[in-house]
Design a protein around this motif. Structure first.
Motif, short mmCIF file in Angstrom:
data_model
loop_
_atom_site.label_atom_id
_atom_site.label_comp_id
_atom_site.label_asym_id
_atom_site.label_seq_id
_atom_site.Cartn_x
_atom_site.Cartn_y
_atom_site.Cartn_z
N ILE A 217 -5.52 -7.46 -6.43
CA ILE A 217 -6.52 -8.48 -6.11
C ILE A 217 -7.46 -7.99 -5.02
CG2 ILE A 217 -5.07 -9.66 -4.40
CD1 ILE A 217 -6.27 -12.30 -5.47
N GLU A 218 -6.98 -7.12 -4.13
CA GLU A 218 -7.86 -6.59 -3.09
C GLU A 218 -9.00 -5.77 -3.71
OE1 GLU A 218 -3.85 -7.40 -1.61
OE2 GLU A 218 -4.56 -6.03 -3.16
N VAL A 221 -11.45 -8.24 -5.42
CA VAL A 221 -12.31 -8.94 -4.45
C VAL A 221 -13.38 -8.00 -3.91
CG1 VAL A 221 -12.34 -10.02 -2.17
CG2 VAL A 221 -10.58 -10.65 -3.81
N PHE A 225 -17.40 -8.41 -4.15
CA PHE A 225 -18.24 -8.31 -2.96
C PHE A 225 -19.38 -7.31 -3.17
CE2 PHE A 225 -19.12 -6.10 1.09
CZ PHE A 225 -19.65 -7.16 1.81
N TRP A 286 -3.15 -13.64 -5.65
CA TRP A 286 -3.81 -14.84 -5.13
C TRP A 286 -2.79 -15.75 -4.45
CZ3 TRP A 286 -8.81 -16.73 -4.85
CH2 TRP A 286 -8.95 -18.10 -4.61
#
Length: 472
Positions: A217-218, A221, A225, A286
């Motif tokens: 998930i990092e 994300v 971004f 999450w």
């Protein structure tokens, strides 16, 4: 599980789950392995029975199912709760299962605690249970969300077994299809010289760390971004597409290598497995992060309630360093015990040192700050001792993220217009003042707790000059 252990009368406690069917010879092989060596417990594989529909077949082929982790062919690091057995003395040694884990993670916690006591868990490959996988996508999502919550809770208790992103760091091999193996690290077969080796076996390659990062998930994300940043900086627009492509390659690899029951092995089924391989780490991550943030937060009412002391001076003075003098040999361990007791009484969230940290206690405040506490005791002859306490701020992840967003917007405006946009700068300055206020308020409350804990032990708080006089 604890209720079952209390009701049982035997020397060995064997566990399975309500969605499992034990093989007729399950206990025979399980106990046979347990008594064959110096083991405290034993476990075996859990295998999915024939699926009842194509969705269940895809869920069974998707990542994230319960599995064993092996250190060797016969010794396990982890055995799932649906197929495990332990001697009663081993169960009593670690105090049974931790009732804090209500969705998952109780078996992981139990295995780790048992091994930390120096005991060994065996693995019996023939002690099989048939474990039904989830029948619907909603049930699978709920299961993975529960696993994410459990990982977050385990991280508080077993910090040394987790990486910086909150995923477990196993010493052993997780059995199942390693992600990305089709591209960069295929399983190894020992053929022997000129192919004449006996009992030629397939050795699974370790899980790819690259694949773990690309599907995390990092990573996702960060991709989002950069997508947003690419709107303003055209030179970056290709980067998030490449990053998303890497994530999809991992899911594609899993789709191609997945073992789906032949009667359900269709193109839609393969595509569903690819989607599950893409979504599973995101759902799990999450819930892991949000549970972690929730556990790392102390209720506002607790932080806002100040301590009361007869002197009325709790929390005053130097908030970074506190010094406490004792004529009766009361040292840091007693003070830490008193602090723990006070934190529990008031309902604070905190973590204690596991032996691998430079701090003694990390006390969680709000979504922006935590405070770490370090102690040391100096002995000055006889029963006289001086205990020093140091308090330091520590960022929470949300603080870093919000600051990076503000700084990115300020940098973009500066690069494009040649001047700083006050519409962004002023809110950022206000946010920094807000952060500073919240940080100091939290640190003062922690200082109050330390003062009250010391007061309960009869310790005398002295200032910096008093501590220097003691040393001289």
């Amino acid at each position: 599980r604890n209720a079952g252990a209390a009701a049982a009368r035997g020397e060995v406690l064997a566990y399975t789950d309500s969605d499992c069917m034990a093989d007729p010879d399950w206990l025979y092989y399980l106990i046979g392995t347990l008594v064959s060596g110096d083991y405290a417990g034993v476990g075996g594989p859990n295998i999915s029975p024939p699926a009842e529909n194509w969705v269940q077949a895809c869920v069974a082929a998707a990542p994230g199912g319960p599995s064993h982790v092996l250190l060797t062919d016969t010794v396990a690091e982890h055995i799932p709760g649906c197929n495990m057995a332990f001697y009663r003395w081993a169960f009593d040694t670690v105090g049974g299962f931790d009732i804090e884990y209500r969705k998952a993670g109780d078996d992981v916690d139990f295995c780790w605690r048992l091994q930390q006591e120096g005991h060994v868990i065996a693995f019996s490959p023939t002690a099989i249970v048939w474990h039904h996988r989830r029948f619907t996508l909603g049930a699978f999502r709920k299961q993975q969300a529960g696993y994410g919550e459990a990982e977050s809770m385990l991280r508080f208790k077993h910090l040394i077994f987790f990486g910086p992103t909150g995923t477990a760091k196993w010493r052993g091999q997780i059995y199942g299809s390693p992600r990305f193996s089709w591209f960069i690290n295929r399983p190894i077969i020992y053929h022997g010289i000129f192919g004449e080796g006996f009992f030629q076996s397939i050795y699974p390659s370790p899980q790819s760390e690259i694949a773990n990062y690309l599907s995390s998930i990092e990573w996702f994300v960060l991709t989002l971004f950069l997508f947003g940043l690419g709107i303003f900086l055209p030179v970056l627009r290709i980067v998030p597409y490449l990053m998303l492509g890497g994530t999809l390659c991992v899911a594609l690899s899993y789709m191609l290598r997945a073992r789906i029951e032949p009667k359900f092995d269709t193109v839609p089924a393969r595509l569903l497995v690819m989607f599950l391989a893409f979504a599973q780490p995101l759902v799990r991550g999450w819930n892991r992060y949000f549970t972690w943030l929730e556990f790392k937060r102390t209720p506002r009412g607790v932080i806002g309630t100040h301590e009361k002391m007869p002197s009325g001076k709790a929390g005053r003075g130097n908030l970074r360093r506190r010094n406490y003098w004792s004529e009766e040999g009361v040292e840091r361990n007693a003070l830490l015990k008193s602090i723990f007791q006070l934190l529990e009484e008031e309902g604070w969230s905190y973590s204690a040192d596991t032996g691998w940290k430079e701090w003694d206690i990390q006390i969680y405040g709000n979504f922006f700050w935590s405070v770490i506490l370090q102690t040391v005791t100096e002995y000055h002859g006889g029963s006289k001792c001086l205990t020093r306490v140091r308090l330091r701020y520590r960022f929470v992840t949300t603080t870093v993220i919000i600051n990076l967003l503000f700084l990115a917007m300020i940098a973009y405006r500066d690069l494009n217009s040649g001047s700083v946009d006050l519409r962004i700068l002023i809110p950022y300055v206000i946010f920094l003042l807000f952060l500073g206020t919240r940080a100091r308020r939290l640190k003062r409350r922690v200082a109050e707790i330390v003062d009250v804990a010391a007061y309960r032990l009869g310790l005398q708080r002295i200032g910096k000059r008093g501590a220097e006089d003691v040393i001289r």
